[in-house]
Design a protein around this motif. Structure first.
Motif, short mmCIF file in Angstrom:
data_model
loop_
_atom_site.label_atom_id
_atom_site.label_comp_id
_atom_site.label_asym_id
_atom_site.label_seq_id
_atom_site.Cartn_x
_atom_site.Cartn_y
_atom_site.Cartn_z
N GLY A 11 35.79 -82.23 52.88
CA GLY A 11 35.45 -81.91 51.50
C GLY A 11 36.27 -82.71 50.51
O GLY A 11 37.31 -83.29 50.86
N ASN A 32 29.62 -76.60 60.21
CA ASN A 32 28.67 -75.71 59.56
C ASN A 32 29.36 -74.71 58.63
O ASN A 32 28.82 -73.66 58.32
CB ASN A 32 27.80 -74.97 60.58
CG ASN A 32 28.61 -74.10 61.52
OD1 ASN A 32 29.84 -74.06 61.46
ND2 ASN A 32 27.93 -73.38 62.40
N PRO A 34 30.65 -72.75 55.36
CA PRO A 34 30.01 -72.50 54.06
C PRO A 34 30.48 -73.54 53.03
O PRO A 34 31.62 -74.02 53.09
CB PRO A 34 30.51 -71.11 53.67
CG PRO A 34 30.95 -70.49 54.95
CD PRO A 34 31.41 -71.61 55.84
N GLU A 35 29.62 -73.89 52.10
CA GLU A 35 29.90 -74.97 51.14
C GLU A 35 31.23 -74.80 50.42
O GLU A 35 31.99 -75.76 50.27
CB GLU A 35 28.76 -75.05 50.12
CG GLU A 35 28.89 -76.21 49.17
CD GLU A 35 27.72 -76.33 48.22
OE1 GLU A 35 27.93 -76.89 47.14
OE2 GLU A 35 26.61 -75.87 48.56
N GLU A 36 31.54 -73.58 49.99
CA GLU A 36 32.79 -73.37 49.24
C GLU A 36 34.02 -73.61 50.12
O GLU A 36 35.07 -74.03 49.62
CB GLU A 36 32.85 -71.97 48.61
CG GLU A 36 32.80 -70.82 49.58
CD GLU A 36 31.39 -70.39 50.00
OE1 GLU A 36 31.29 -69.34 50.66
OE2 GLU A 36 30.41 -71.08 49.67
N ALA A 38 33.85 -75.72 52.88
CA ALA A 38 33.75 -77.12 53.29
C ALA A 38 34.45 -78.03 52.28
O ALA A 38 35.01 -79.06 52.65
CB ALA A 38 32.29 -77.53 53.45
N GLU A 39 34.47 -77.65 51.02
CA GLU A 39 35.10 -78.47 49.97
C GLU A 39 36.60 -78.65 50.19
O GLU A 39 37.17 -79.65 49.77
CB GLU A 39 34.87 -77.84 48.60
CG GLU A 39 33.49 -78.08 48.06
CD GLU A 39 33.18 -79.56 47.90
OE1 GLU A 39 33.96 -80.28 47.26
OE2 GLU A 39 32.16 -80.01 48.44
#
Length: 123
Positions: A11, A32, A34-36, A38-39
């Motif tokens: 990220g 995989n 979660p986006e928050e 992964a950052e």
């Protein structure tokens, strides 16, 4: 081999923690995440944990080897279930947080060490 993965990316904020002179670390997570999360994470291929990491084991990041000095109480579970732990280079016989794996070594991990294609293993 207890655990082996390949970094697939990271990220935008994931490598900022390496520059902390008092507490250098990075957060490891399955690809995989979660986006928050992964950052702020170094993302890797999904793999089984064949045996729990323990003090005295070695973690290899690319060509650099580090001795595991402590494993937090939650780290074996989160590593197995989510490919997640905080890799902390502070050494010490106690984990800084429940999800930490503490490392000690003579080399410093750099941004270049944590790029896609780099292997991370524990043995």
């Amino acid at each position: 081999m207890k655990f082996q993965v390949t970094i697939v990316g990271h990220g935008a904020e994931a490598l900022e923690f390496l520059n902390d002179s008092d507490n250098s670390f990075f957060i490891l997570f399955n690809e995989n995440a979660p986006e928050e999360l992964a950052e702020i994470s170094v993302l890797h291929t999904i793999s089984a944990v064949y045996k729990e990491p323990a003090p005295g084991d070695t973690m290899k990041i690319g060509d650099k080897e580090f001795k595991i000095t402590a494993v937090g109480v939650e780290a074996p579970y989160t590593l197995r279930e989510l490919g997640h732990c905080t890799v902390n280079f502070g050494g010490g016989e106690e984990a800084a947080l429940p999800g930490c794996i503490m490392l000690k070594g003579s080399e410093k991990v750099t941004v270049e060490d944590l790029q896609a294609g780099t292997e991370i293993s524990i043995y």
